[in-house]
Structures are given as structure tokens and as C-alpha cells.
Design a protein around this motif. Structure first.
Motif, PDB file in Angstrom:
ATOM      1  N   GLN B   2       0.828  -1.189   0.000  1.00  0.00           N
ATOM      2  CA  GLN B   2       0.000   0.000   0.000  1.00  0.00           C
ATOM      3  C   GLN B   2       0.860   1.236   0.000  1.00  0.00           C
ATOM      4  OE1 GLN B   2      -2.908  -0.472   3.254  1.00  0.00           O
ATOM      5  NE2 GLN B   2      -4.034   1.136   2.201  1.00  0.00           N
ATOM      6  N   GLN B   3       0.708   2.090  -0.995  1.00  0.00           N
ATOM      7  CA  GLN B   3       1.516   3.294  -1.077  1.00  0.00           C
ATOM      8  C   GLN B   3       0.907   4.445  -0.271  1.00  0.00           C
ATOM      9  OE1 GLN B   3       3.351   4.164  -5.021  1.00  0.00           O
ATOM     10  NE2 GLN B   3       1.871   2.659  -5.755  1.00  0.00           N
ATOM     11  N   VAL B   4      -0.397   4.395  -0.048  1.00  0.00           N
ATOM     12  CA  VAL B   4      -1.076   5.429   0.742  1.00  0.00           C
ATOM     13  C   VAL B   4      -1.838   4.711   1.857  1.00  0.00           C
ATOM     14  CG1 VAL B   4      -2.786   7.275   0.716  1.00  0.00           C
ATOM     15  CG2 VAL B   4      -1.296   6.941  -1.261  1.00  0.00           C
ATOM     16  N   LYS B   5      -1.544   5.098   3.093  1.00  0.00           N
ATOM     17  CA  LYS B   5      -2.122   4.376   4.237  1.00  0.00           C
ATOM     18  C   LYS B   5      -2.896   5.317   5.142  1.00  0.00           C
ATOM     19  CE  LYS B   5       1.776   1.191   4.360  1.00  0.00           C
ATOM     20  NZ  LYS B   5       2.932   0.692   5.126  1.00  0.00           N
ATOM     21  N   GLN B   6      -4.096   4.901   5.459  1.00  0.00           N
ATOM     22  CA  GLN B   6      -4.873   5.578   6.492  1.00  0.00           C
ATOM     23  C   GLN B   6      -5.086   4.543   7.575  1.00  0.00           C
ATOM     24  OE1 GLN B   6      -7.662   7.266   3.173  1.00  0.00           O
ATOM     25  NE2 GLN B   6      -8.104   8.419   5.044  1.00  0.00           N
ATOM     26  N   ASN B   7      -4.343   4.665   8.643  1.00  0.00           N
ATOM     27  CA  ASN B   7      -4.282   3.604   9.640  1.00  0.00           C
ATOM     28  C   ASN B   7      -5.473   3.566  10.588  1.00  0.00           C
ATOM     29  OD1 ASN B   7      -1.821   2.454   8.765  1.00  0.00           O
ATOM     30  ND2 ASN B   7      -0.718   4.156   9.690  1.00  0.00           N
ATOM     31  N   SER B   8      -6.254   4.635  10.614  1.00  0.00           N
ATOM     32  CA  SER B   8      -7.432   4.639  11.488  1.00  0.00           C
ATOM     33  C   SER B   8      -8.673   4.405  10.645  1.00  0.00           C
ATOM     34  CB  SER B   8      -7.561   5.973  12.214  1.00  0.00           C
ATOM     35  OG  SER B   8      -6.453   6.209  13.035  1.00  0.00           O
ATOM     36  N   PRO B   9      -9.320   3.254  10.787  1.00  0.00           N
ATOM     37  CA  PRO B   9     -10.526   2.997   9.994  1.00  0.00           C
ATOM     38  C   PRO B   9     -11.691   3.900  10.401  1.00  0.00           C
ATOM     39  CG  PRO B   9      -9.691   0.978  10.977  1.00  0.00           C
ATOM     40  CD  PRO B   9      -8.941   2.104  11.596  1.00  0.00           C
ATOM     41  N   SER B  10     -11.664   4.347  11.673  1.00  0.00           N
ATOM     42  CA  SER B  10     -12.785   5.178  12.125  1.00  0.00           C
ATOM     43  C   SER B  10     -12.320   6.176  13.172  1.00  0.00           C
ATOM     44  CB  SER B  10     -13.901   4.296  12.695  1.00  0.00           C
ATOM     45  OG  SER B  10     -13.434   3.576  13.807  1.00  0.00           O
ATOM     46  N   LEU B  11     -13.111   7.233  13.307  1.00  0.00           N
ATOM     47  CA  LEU B  11     -12.820   8.298  14.266  1.00  0.00           C
ATOM     48  C   LEU B  11     -14.142   8.891  14.712  1.00  0.00           C
ATOM     49  CD1 LEU B  11     -10.731  10.289  15.577  1.00  0.00           C
ATOM     50  CD2 LEU B  11     -10.995  11.695  13.528  1.00  0.00           C
ATOM     51  N   SER B  12     -14.284   9.057  16.020  1.00  0.00           N
ATOM     52  CA  SER B  12     -15.502   9.658  16.561  1.00  0.00           C
ATOM     53  C   SER B  12     -15.143  10.938  17.301  1.00  0.00           C
ATOM     54  CB  SER B  12     -16.199   8.667  17.502  1.00  0.00           C
ATOM     55  OG  SER B  12     -17.435   9.202  17.931  1.00  0.00           O
ATOM     56  N   VAL B  13     -15.862  12.013  17.003  1.00  0.00           N
ATOM     57  CA  VAL B  13     -15.541  13.327  17.560  1.00  0.00           C
ATOM     58  C   VAL B  13     -16.834  14.016  17.982  1.00  0.00           C
ATOM     59  CG1 VAL B  13     -14.709  15.616  16.882  1.00  0.00           C
ATOM     60  CG2 VAL B  13     -13.433  13.609  16.210  1.00  0.00           C
ATOM     61  N   GLU B  15     -19.297  17.181  18.318  1.00  0.00           N
ATOM     62  CA  GLU B  15     -19.580  18.399  17.557  1.00  0.00           C
ATOM     63  C   GLU B  15     -18.873  19.601  18.186  1.00  0.00           C
ATOM     64  OE1 GLU B  15     -23.744  19.313  17.403  1.00  0.00           O
ATOM     65  OE2 GLU B  15     -23.481  20.966  15.980  1.00  0.00           O
ATOM     66  N   GLY B  16     -18.275  20.429  17.336  1.00  0.00           N
ATOM     67  CA  GLY B  16     -17.594  21.620  17.819  1.00  0.00           C
ATOM     68  C   GLY B  16     -16.112  21.425  18.093  1.00  0.00           C
ATOM     69  N   ARG B  17     -15.718  20.155  18.243  1.00  0.00           N
ATOM     70  CA  ARG B  17     -14.305  19.885  18.498  1.00  0.00           C
ATOM     71  C   ARG B  17     -13.547  19.707  17.188  1.00  0.00           C
ATOM     72  NH1 ARG B  17     -14.243  18.334  24.071  1.00  0.00           N
ATOM     73  NH2 ARG B  17     -11.973  18.471  23.961  1.00  0.00           N
ATOM     74  N   ILE B  18     -12.250  19.501  17.298  1.00  0.00           N
ATOM     75  CA  ILE B  18     -11.421  19.317  16.112  1.00  0.00           C
ATOM     76  C   ILE B  18     -11.386  17.844  15.705  1.00  0.00           C
ATOM     77  CG2 ILE B  18      -9.314  19.127  17.491  1.00  0.00           C
ATOM     78  CD1 ILE B  18      -7.830  20.517  15.159  1.00  0.00           C
ATOM     79  N   SER B  19     -11.472  17.605  14.398  1.00  0.00           N
ATOM     80  CA  SER B  19     -11.259  16.258  13.853  1.00  0.00           C
ATOM     81  C   SER B  19      -9.908  16.273  13.148  1.00  0.00           C
ATOM     82  CB  SER B  19     -12.333  15.897  12.826  1.00  0.00           C
ATOM     83  OG  SER B  19     -13.606  15.816  13.416  1.00  0.00           O
ATOM     84  N   ILE B  20      -9.097  15.265  13.433  1.00  0.00           N
ATOM     85  CA  ILE B  20      -7.791  15.154  12.773  1.00  0.00           C
ATOM     86  C   ILE B  20      -7.708  13.790  12.117  1.00  0.00           C
ATOM     87  CG2 ILE B  20      -5.287  15.165  13.036  1.00  0.00           C
ATOM     88  CD1 ILE B  20      -5.650  16.966  15.480  1.00  0.00           C
ATOM     89  N   LEU B  21      -7.608  13.801  10.808  1.00  0.00           N
ATOM     90  CA  LEU B  21      -7.498  12.559  10.042  1.00  0.00           C
ATOM     91  C   LEU B  21      -6.087  12.475   9.473  1.00  0.00           C
ATOM     92  CD1 LEU B  21     -10.633  13.882   9.182  1.00  0.00           C
ATOM     93  CD2 LEU B  21     -10.792  11.452   8.725  1.00  0.00           C
ATOM     94  N   ASN B  22      -5.491  11.313   9.614  1.00  0.00           N
ATOM     95  CA  ASN B  22      -4.093  11.148   9.239  1.00  0.00           C
ATOM     96  C   ASN B  22      -3.902  10.238   8.033  1.00  0.00           C
ATOM     97  OD1 ASN B  22      -2.749  12.670  11.409  1.00  0.00           O
ATOM     98  ND2 ASN B  22      -3.713  11.146  12.728  1.00  0.00           N
ATOM     99  N   CYS B  23      -2.790  10.475   7.354  1.00  0.00           N
ATOM    100  CA  CYS B  23      -2.485   9.718   6.138  1.00  0.00           C
ATOM    101  C   CYS B  23      -0.971   9.639   5.989  1.00  0.00           C
ATOM    102  CB  CYS B  23      -3.122  10.434   4.950  1.00  0.00           C
ATOM    103  SG  CYS B  23      -2.815   9.699   3.346  1.00  0.00           S
ATOM    104  N   ASP B  24      -0.458   8.460   5.690  1.00  0.00           N
ATOM    105  CA  ASP B  24       0.968   8.277   5.443  1.00  0.00           C
ATOM    106  C   ASP B  24       1.173   7.735   4.034  1.00  0.00           C
ATOM    107  OD1 ASP B  24       0.670   7.244   8.652  1.00  0.00           O
ATOM    108  OD2 ASP B  24       2.148   8.799   8.182  1.00  0.00           O
ATOM    109  N   TYR B  25       2.300   8.069   3.434  1.00  0.00           N
ATOM    110  CA  TYR B  25       2.582   7.552   2.095  1.00  0.00           C
ATOM    111  C   TYR B  25       4.028   7.080   2.032  1.00  0.00           C
ATOM    112  CZ  TYR B  25       4.597  12.226   1.273  1.00  0.00           C
ATOM    113  OH  TYR B  25       5.331  13.382   1.346  1.00  0.00           O
ATOM    114  N   THR B  26       4.293   6.227   1.062  1.00  0.00           N
ATOM    115  CA  THR B  26       5.630   5.643   0.966  1.00  0.00           C
ATOM    116  C   THR B  26       6.383   6.084  -0.283  1.00  0.00           C
ATOM    117  OG1 THR B  26       4.695   3.688  -0.111  1.00  0.00           O
ATOM    118  CG2 THR B  26       4.957   3.596   2.284  1.00  0.00           C
ATOM    119  N   ASN B  27       5.668   6.506  -1.300  1.00  0.00           N
ATOM    120  CA  ASN B  27       6.295   6.805  -2.587  1.00  0.00           C
ATOM    121  C   ASN B  27       6.791   8.251  -2.608  1.00  0.00           C
ATOM    122  OD1 ASN B  27       6.976   7.206  -5.272  1.00  0.00           O
ATOM    123  ND2 ASN B  27       5.209   6.084  -6.070  1.00  0.00           N
TER     124      ASN B  27
END
Lengths: 114, 115
Positions: B2-13, B15-27
Motif C-alpha cells: 500500500q503506497q497510501v495508508k490511512q491507519n485509522s478505519p474510524s474516528l468519533s468526535v 460536535e464543535g471539536r477538532i477532527s484530525i485525520l491522518n495519512c501516510d505515504y511511501t512513494n
């Protein structure tokens, strides 16, 4: 048009039958892409076109899958002799040109092979 | 591989707070990165992008950060709203080599924003 238009929305085929999906890119967009999404997993790139010319076909299965983008016609993706594992959502996308970086997607065509 | 990885399948936040979604890549050839938002039974909708010459891009409530040395990017949504609940896909492109502008996608992170 202003959006990528895909038809049909849903298609059910028996194993061994042919399936053909259509895509009209956004007007003025010269690049067309086809992606396959199986079981809500990541999008698998199949093929791209620059106008009517194949640009990149590295993702296309060697057998049974073919695609065309002919002038003045919707682009098409055809699967001969469908198999159960071909069941997926097929997304078409387009972008304006070589310098355009954002790809815009259609709503997808759901293919179910039974 | 996998060249692009999103390691968290789900995130619960909340309302009003910050959501941070992460992504890693290898190429290391990837030079353009995009985030797409997807609702069930719809196509992915473009959200925001960033070129590798930048480290931050902001559009309203959405900000994307790029850390090239770590091969990591993140999407910040603040404040989060219930309508932001969707699956978010990270995608990468190598415009001048390899994939020729074709997008490589991660597996997505399902964001749930609770009222």
C-alpha cells in the motif's frame, strides 16, 4: 455537463454475461479515469484516457475488461464474461487537462454479478 | 504494497471539536495530495488538496498539513459538524512520473461527529 454522469446506477448480471458501463465526463475535461471499488475498500485504478487515446492502462485486468472513449460518445467500460469477483462499484472521473490536478468523480455504477 | 495508508478505519468526535485525520505515504515521487469526502451511495467529493511545495493549505474549516520528511499528511476539521460525518479518503498523485496524474487512494477513515 457540469458533473460526471454515469449510467446505469445499478446493473445486475449473471455470471458469464457481459456488462457495459457508461460515463460522460464534465464538459471540457479531456482526461477520463475509471476506478473500481470492491467492498468499500480503496479505489483501484483501472485505466485513463486523454481524449480518445488510452493514457494509462496499467490497472486494467489483462482479460475480459476493455474500455473506450470515442469522439462525441460517452466513454464505456465493458466486462466480458463477468465473474462474481467483478461485483463492485465502478467510478468514472474526469479532469480538465494535463495541468489540472483535481479529479472529479461521478456517482458510480453498482455492478452485481450473481 | 500500500503506497497510501490511512491507519485509522474510524474516528468519533464531538460536535464543535477538532477532527484530525491522518495519512501516510511511501512513494517519494508523490507531489500532490488530495482529500475526498464520501457519503454512502455517492461518489467521492473533492475537499481540499496540497502541492508538495507547500506544507499547509487552508479552506474554511478544513486545513491540510503536509510533512514531506515524515511522508505524512493530515486533515484538520474545526469546528466539526454532524454533516461532516462521512468516509474521508486520502489520495496522492505523482504528476511528473509514475502514475502520470492517476490518484492512489488510502482505504479511508470513517468520521462520526456526534451532536
Amino acid at each position: 455537463g457540469e458533473e460526471v454522469a454515469q449510467t446505469p446506477k445499478h446493473l445486475v448480471r449473471g455470471e458469464g454475461q457481459k456488462a457495459k458501463l457508461y460515463c460522460a465526463p464534465i464538459k471540457g475535461h479531456s482526461y477520463v479515469f475509471w476506478y473500481q471499488q470492491v467492498l468499500k475498500n480503496e479505489f483501484k485504478f483501472l485505466i485513463s484516457f486523454q481524449n480518445e487515446n488510452v493514457f494509462d492502462e496499467t490497472g486494467m485486468p489483462k482479460e475480459r475488461f476493455s474500455a473506450k472513449c470515442l469522439p462525441n460518445s460517452p466513454c464505456s467500460l465493458e466486462i466480458q464474461a463477468t465473474k462474481l469477483e467483478d461485483s463492485a462499484v465502478y467510478f468514472c472521473a474526469s479532469k480538465p487537462g494535463a495541468m489540472g490536478n483535481t479529479i472529479y468523480f461521478g456517482e458510480g455504477s453498482w455492478l452485481t454479478v450473481v | 504494497d500500500q503506497q497510501v495508508k490511512q491507519n485509522s478505519p474510524s474516528l468519533s468526535v464531538q460536535e464543535g471539536r477538532i477532527s484530525i485525520l491522518n495519512c501516510d505515504y511511501t512513494n517519494s515521487m508523490f507531489d500532490y495530495f488530495l482529500w475526498y469526502k464520501k457519503y454512502p451511495a455517492e461518489g467521492p467529493t473533492f475537499l481540499i488538496s496540497i502541492s508538495s511545495i507547500k506544507d499547509k493549505n487552508e479552506d474554511g474549516r478544513f486545513t491540510v498539513f503536509l510533512n514531506k520528511s515524515a511522508k505524512h499528511l493530515s486533515l484538520h476539521i474545526v469546528p466539526s459538524q454532524p454533516g461532516d460525518s462521512a468516509v474521508y479518503f486520502c489520495a496522492a498523485s505523482a504528476r511528473y512520473g509514475g502514475s502520470q496524474g492517476n490518484l492512489i487512494f488510502g482505504k479511508g477513515t470513517k468520521l462520526s461527529v456526534k451532536p
